[in-house]
Design a protein around this motif. Structure first.
Motif, PDB file in Angstrom:
ATOM      1  N   VAL A 222      -8.344   1.341   8.833  1.00 56.32           N
ATOM      2  CA  VAL A 222      -8.988   1.466   7.516  1.00 56.32           C
ATOM      3  C   VAL A 222      -8.615   0.283   6.629  1.00 56.32           C
ATOM      4  O   VAL A 222      -7.573  -0.346   6.807  1.00 56.32           O
ATOM      5  N   ASN A 223      -9.482   0.011   5.663  1.00 57.55           N
ATOM      6  CA  ASN A 223      -9.273  -1.091   4.725  1.00 57.55           C
ATOM      7  C   ASN A 223      -8.421  -0.588   3.553  1.00 57.55           C
ATOM      8  O   ASN A 223      -8.884   0.211   2.739  1.00 57.55           O
ATOM      9  N   VAL A 224      -7.163  -1.054   3.472  1.00 60.02           N
ATOM     10  CA  VAL A 224      -6.238  -0.580   2.431  1.00 60.02           C
ATOM     11  C   VAL A 224      -6.033  -1.618   1.319  1.00 60.02           C
ATOM     12  O   VAL A 224      -5.047  -1.555   0.590  1.00 60.02           O
ATOM     13  N   SER A 225      -6.969  -2.569   1.193  1.00 59.73           N
ATOM     14  CA  SER A 225      -6.820  -3.617   0.168  1.00 59.73           C
ATOM     15  C   SER A 225      -6.816  -3.019  -1.243  1.00 59.73           C
ATOM     16  O   SER A 225      -6.196  -3.574  -2.154  1.00 59.73           O
ATOM     17  N   GLU A 226      -7.493  -1.857  -1.424  1.00 61.17           N
ATOM     18  CA  GLU A 226      -7.546  -1.210  -2.738  1.00 61.17           C
ATOM     19  C   GLU A 226      -6.176  -0.678  -3.169  1.00 61.17           C
ATOM     20  O   GLU A 226      -5.880  -0.582  -4.359  1.00 61.17           O
ATOM     21  N   LEU A 227      -5.336  -0.310  -2.186  1.00 55.61           N
ATOM     22  CA  LEU A 227      -4.041   0.290  -2.511  1.00 55.61           C
ATOM     23  C   LEU A 227      -3.029  -0.734  -3.002  1.00 55.61           C
ATOM     24  O   LEU A 227      -2.007  -0.375  -3.591  1.00 55.61           O
ATOM     25  N   GLY A 228      -3.285  -2.007  -2.722  1.00 52.66           N
ATOM     26  CA  GLY A 228      -2.380  -3.063  -3.189  1.00 52.66           C
ATOM     27  C   GLY A 228      -1.075  -3.121  -2.429  1.00 52.66           C
ATOM     28  O   GLY A 228      -0.036  -3.485  -2.996  1.00 52.66           O
ATOM     29  N   LEU A 229      -1.096  -2.748  -1.141  1.00 53.21           N
ATOM     30  CA  LEU A 229       0.118  -2.819  -0.326  1.00 53.21           C
ATOM     31  C   LEU A 229       0.400  -4.277   0.026  1.00 53.21           C
ATOM     32  O   LEU A 229      -0.517  -5.036   0.338  1.00 53.21           O
ATOM     33  N   VAL A 230       1.682  -4.660  -0.024  1.00 57.29           N
ATOM     34  CA  VAL A 230       2.059  -6.042   0.305  1.00 57.29           C
ATOM     35  C   VAL A 230       3.151  -6.053   1.366  1.00 57.29           C
ATOM     36  O   VAL A 230       3.925  -5.110   1.481  1.00 57.29           O
ATOM     37  N   THR A 231       3.194  -7.141   2.137  1.00 58.08           N
ATOM     38  CA  THR A 231       4.226  -7.306   3.158  1.00 58.08           C
ATOM     39  C   THR A 231       5.499  -7.852   2.509  1.00 58.08           C
ATOM     40  O   THR A 231       5.512  -8.159   1.318  1.00 58.08           O
ATOM     41  N   GLN A 232       6.563  -8.000   3.313  1.00 58.17           N
ATOM     42  CA  GLN A 232       7.820  -8.552   2.793  1.00 58.17           C
ATOM     43  C   GLN A 232       7.645 -10.002   2.339  1.00 58.17           C
ATOM     44  O   GLN A 232       8.327 -10.473   1.439  1.00 58.17           O
ATOM     45  N   GLY A 233       6.698 -10.679   2.975  1.00 56.30           N
ATOM     46  CA  GLY A 233       6.426 -12.077   2.592  1.00 56.30           C
ATOM     47  C   GLY A 233       5.574 -12.210   1.344  1.00 56.30           C
ATOM     48  O   GLY A 233       5.325 -13.317   0.871  1.00 56.30           O
ATOM     49  N   GLY A 234       5.048 -11.088   0.831  1.00 59.30           N
ATOM     50  CA  GLY A 234       4.239 -11.109  -0.387  1.00 59.30           C
ATOM     51  C   GLY A 234       2.747 -11.176  -0.149  1.00 59.30           C
ATOM     52  O   GLY A 234       1.965 -11.306  -1.078  1.00 59.30           O
TER      53      GLY A 234
END
Length: 260
Positions: A222-234
């Motif tokens: 699923v496309n989770v771009s709306e949730l604003g999740l980020v990786t450890q690298g930012g």
């Protein structure tokens, strides 16, 4: 039971031959000889591709065997530190430490773990072809029965184009095609309606995965771009996997839990 499993059906009804195990053992013993004959008789491009594949398999097998041997054996002079300066060509000789063995073990475990998720539904009921597909009779006399209609929820990509009806093997009805799923984040305890990107794995069959059939226990992306999740690298996370927890064909919607 799926179609064309005549051998399994016969074994269930009448049992196996008395010498079944012996025949299987002999077949396995003959296998390397048959593969060797096949490798010798092949020529041209087919031979090149086959030898490349065999070479890769042998390399992988040798690596695995070496790792297991390193794990079992302890170095002779691991704890002995030589006095004075040691020449460069003697640095690696007889000085293997347990550290290398441990790192190899970790690498091996990592490889084994790759592709496995800690899913909310570890066990799901397998679905046979008779449950997922409905036979569609075609032709003037309705005698041709090679077409199948999918009776479960499906996902097809944005740029999907149907084949001409004459050449179409599987029919996916428009009413059962889904573009969005209700995905619950287990840590946030909140549910979001997110667009589907694709079907990662349907545990019932690889064919269902390629067709995009979504049943209970299927892992979807699923496309989770709306949730604003980020990786450890930012970096912003775009797609994540989720597992379907309901029967979409009965409920009319897809409910899933995000795999974190």
């Amino acid at each position: 039971m799926p179609q064309n499993e005549h051998i399994e059906l016969a074994q269930k009804r009448h049992g196996k031959r008395l010498d079944h195990e012996e025949r299987v053992r002999k077949r396995e013993a003959r296998k390397p000889h048959k593969l060797a004959d096949k490798a010798k008789s092949m020529h041209g491009l087919k031979a090149k591709l086959y030898h490349k594949k065999r070479h890769a398999e042998k390399v992988q097998m040798k690596k695995t065997i070496k790792m297991h041997e390193e794990k079992k054996s302890k170095s002779k002079k691991a704890d002995v530190v030589p006095e004075g300066a040691v020449p460069a060509y003697l640095l690696d000789r007889e000085g293997q430490t347990r550290a290398k063995v441990l790192s190899n073990m970790v690498k091996q475990k990592r490889k084994e773990k790759a592709g496995k998720w800690n899913v909310p539904l570890p066990k799901v009921r397998s679905m046979g072809e008779d449950e997922v597909f409905k036979v569609v009779r075609t032709g003037k006399t309705r005698r041709k029965g090679y077409k199948r209609m999918v009776t479960k929820a499906t996902y097809v990509g944005e740029d999907f184009t149907r084949k001409p009806p004459k050449y179409e093997r599987f029919i996916r009805p428009m009413a059962l095609r889904y573009k969005k799923a209700h995905v619950t984040h287990p840590e946030l305890k909140a549910t979001f309606q997110l667009p589907l990107i694709g079907v990662k794995k349907n545990p019932s069959s690889p064919m269902y995965t390629s067709l995009g059939v979504i049943t209970k226990g299927t892992v979807i992306e699923v496309n989770v771009s709306e949730l604003g999740l980020v990786t450890q690298g930012g970096k912003v996370v775009w797609g994540k996997y989720a597992q379907v927890t309901n029967n979409p064909e009965n409920d009319g919607c897809i409910n899933a839990v995000l795999l974190v």
